[in-house]
Enzyme design. Structure first.
Site, mmCIF file in Angstrom:
data_model
loop_
_atom_site.group_PDB
_atom_site.id
_atom_site.type_symbol
_atom_site.label_atom_id
_atom_site.label_comp_id
_atom_site.label_asym_id
_atom_site.label_seq_id
_atom_site.Cartn_x
_atom_site.Cartn_y
_atom_site.Cartn_z
ATOM 1 N N CYS A 54 0.858 -1.174 0.000
ATOM 2 C CA CYS A 54 0.000 0.000 0.000
ATOM 3 C C CYS A 54 0.895 1.225 0.000
ATOM 4 O O CYS A 54 2.120 1.121 -0.046
ATOM 5 C CB CYS A 54 -0.955 0.017 1.203
ATOM 6 S SG CYS A 54 -0.164 0.366 2.792
ATOM 7 N N ARG A 55 0.297 2.385 0.046
ATOM 8 C CA ARG A 55 1.009 3.643 0.255
ATOM 9 C C ARG A 55 0.334 4.318 1.441
ATOM 10 O O ARG A 55 -0.889 4.310 1.555
ATOM 11 C CB ARG A 55 0.903 4.563 -0.958
ATOM 12 C CG ARG A 55 1.325 3.976 -2.300
ATOM 13 C CD ARG A 55 2.844 3.965 -2.477
ATOM 14 N NE ARG A 55 3.424 2.771 -1.870
ATOM 15 C CZ ARG A 55 4.744 2.515 -1.820
ATOM 16 N NH1 ARG A 55 5.607 3.396 -2.291
ATOM 17 N NH2 ARG A 55 5.189 1.411 -1.283
#
Length: 245
Positions: free
Chosen positions: A2-3
């Protein structure tokens, strides 16, 4: 997988943190520049922020961030001095509902994880008894175990970064994985870097800790692997996780 980012500083709108920067989390949902695993982050998103109460406010959806017109409408109107936000790329075999999207929360804490456990089943069997048992630690995603381990340590009085480091060390002893995490308690933010990069931008107005720079400011720098970062009223500190007990 993810970010994510955490922010502490002068009040800023959610839009200025998550949407407006040239390479913001909003854009990273479809065009991350430095993501090593996966290519897009379209399996949900979430933002948690603090206002005039101890517990954070949280907004999550199980859809790409750019498809949520409601968030686009509210983000410019909400200002906060402390926030955690994430866009999700789901690990195969984990839940697809919004309950699996970071940030996770209980009481005053927010938590996000970027990566995956190499052996979630083994780690869960070995470590579940050590984890706090609250709704966000029961969801069907490996990040929930990390949150439960960190939360139990925070509830026992450990500082934010120490709790994250302890959770990482516990999982490293039972299969390991990419265990980069972020957290906040409303007055400080912290992160640990284990196998997935983390970057810091500190200015006179505040500090952002993020998976990747959201703009081209030359002040961004990468944090060393196996390091814990803490940002609070006393400033920014970085400590090898092996030194945090």
């Amino acid at each position: 997988m993810c970010r994510h980012l955490a922010y502490l500083g002068v009040p800023r709108t959610l839009a200025s943190l998550v949407i407006a920067p040239e390479h913001a989390l909003y854009e990273q949902s479809w065009a991350p520049r430095q993501q090593r695993h996966g290519t897009v982050n379209v399996d949900g998103f979430g933002v948690g922020w603090y206002v005039d109460r101890v517990e954070p406010v949280r907004y999550r959806r199980a859809q790409p961030i750019w498809t949520d017109a409601s968030f686009a409408s509210l983000a410019p109107t909400v200002a906060t001095s402390c926030a955690v936000a994430a866009v999700r790329s789901a690990t195969a075999g984990t839940s697809a509902d919004e309950g699996a999207a970071a940030p996770f929360t209980h009481d005053r804490w927010l938590f996000s994880h970027n990566g995956r456990l190499h052996d979630w089943t083994t780690a869960r069997k070995a470590l579940a008894a050590q984890a706090a048992d609250v709704p966000d630690t029961r969801v069907g995603v490996d990040s929930a175990l990390l949150f439960g381990l960190a939360l139990a340590r925070w509830q026992a009085g450990q500082p934010l970064a120490v709790g994250l480091a302890g959770a990482a060390r516990a999982v490293l002893g039972h299969g390991g994985g990419r265990l980069t995490m972020l957290a906040s308690d409303g007055t400080s933010v912290a992160g640990v870097v284990v196998g997935e990069p983390m970057h810091v931008l500190a200015t006179s107005d505040g500090t952002v800790i993020a998976s990747e720079p959201h703009d081209d400011d030359p002040g961004w720098r990468e944090v060393a692997d196996l390091t814990a970062v803490h940002v609070g009223p006393e400033g920014l500190t970085e400590t090898p996780i092996e030194e945090l007990a």
